[in-house]
Motif scaffolding. Structure first.
Motif: not given
Length: 173
Positions: A29-40, A84-94, A101-106
């Protein structure tokens, strides 16, 4: 990514211990929130370029306007190395977490779907395939400039490269 913990988030935000776990009970859930914040953050950073570019495309759909929009967006992304590096880290984690992965793809579709529509308007015979190629190209330019062995490309080089890519997809302008 190992450093992204509830405790680390609490400390970085200056919050009492346990605050982050009230919002996100699990690491997933923490990773999903982080990704949502990054998208914002990315949407906010790209908003000026996207708004002016999309407005121009609405008024006069042209390859050159799309090239300008993409050049500006790439410059914004390359300039903010940390995000951008944070996004790459999250992409690798996904790649290791199917739920992420589902959240990242969406989230990615929010950026990819407009590319399909724009390429269709510009006459692409296969806008879905071409948008994947366009995204892969721009991601490669970003990665090379930020984490690869390359340098940040100039606006002129980026403009020429994107124009050449679109000419290959859509035929000469």
């Amino acid at each position: 990514m190992r450093g992204l913990t509830h405790r680390a988030v609490d400390e970085a935000a200056g919050l009492p211990p346990g605050s982050a776990s009230n919002l996100a009970r699990t690491r997933a859930a923490l990773l999903e929130l982080t990704l949502a914040h990054l998208v914002e953050l990315e949407e906010r950073a790209l908003a000026p370029a996207l708004e002016s570019g999309l407005t121009a495309l609405d008024r006069r759909p042209s390859r050159e306007v799309l090239v300008g929009l993409l050049v500006e967006a790439l410059q914004v992304q390359i300039a903010d190395v940390r995000r951008s590096l944070a996004r790459y880290e999250l992409a690798l984690e996904a790649t290791r977490r199917p739920e992420l992965r589902r959240v990242y793809d969406r989230a990615g579709r929010r950026f990819r779907d407009p590319a399909v529509a724009l390429l269709a308007v510009l006459g692409s015979p296969d806008p879905v395939r071409h948008s994947r190629q366009l995204v892969a190209f721009t991601e490669g330019v970003m990665f090379d400039a930020i984490a690869g062995a390359g340098e940040s490309p100039s606006r002129e080089d980026t403009h020429a490269a994107i124009r050449e890519l679109l000419d290959g997809m859509l035929g000469p302008a």
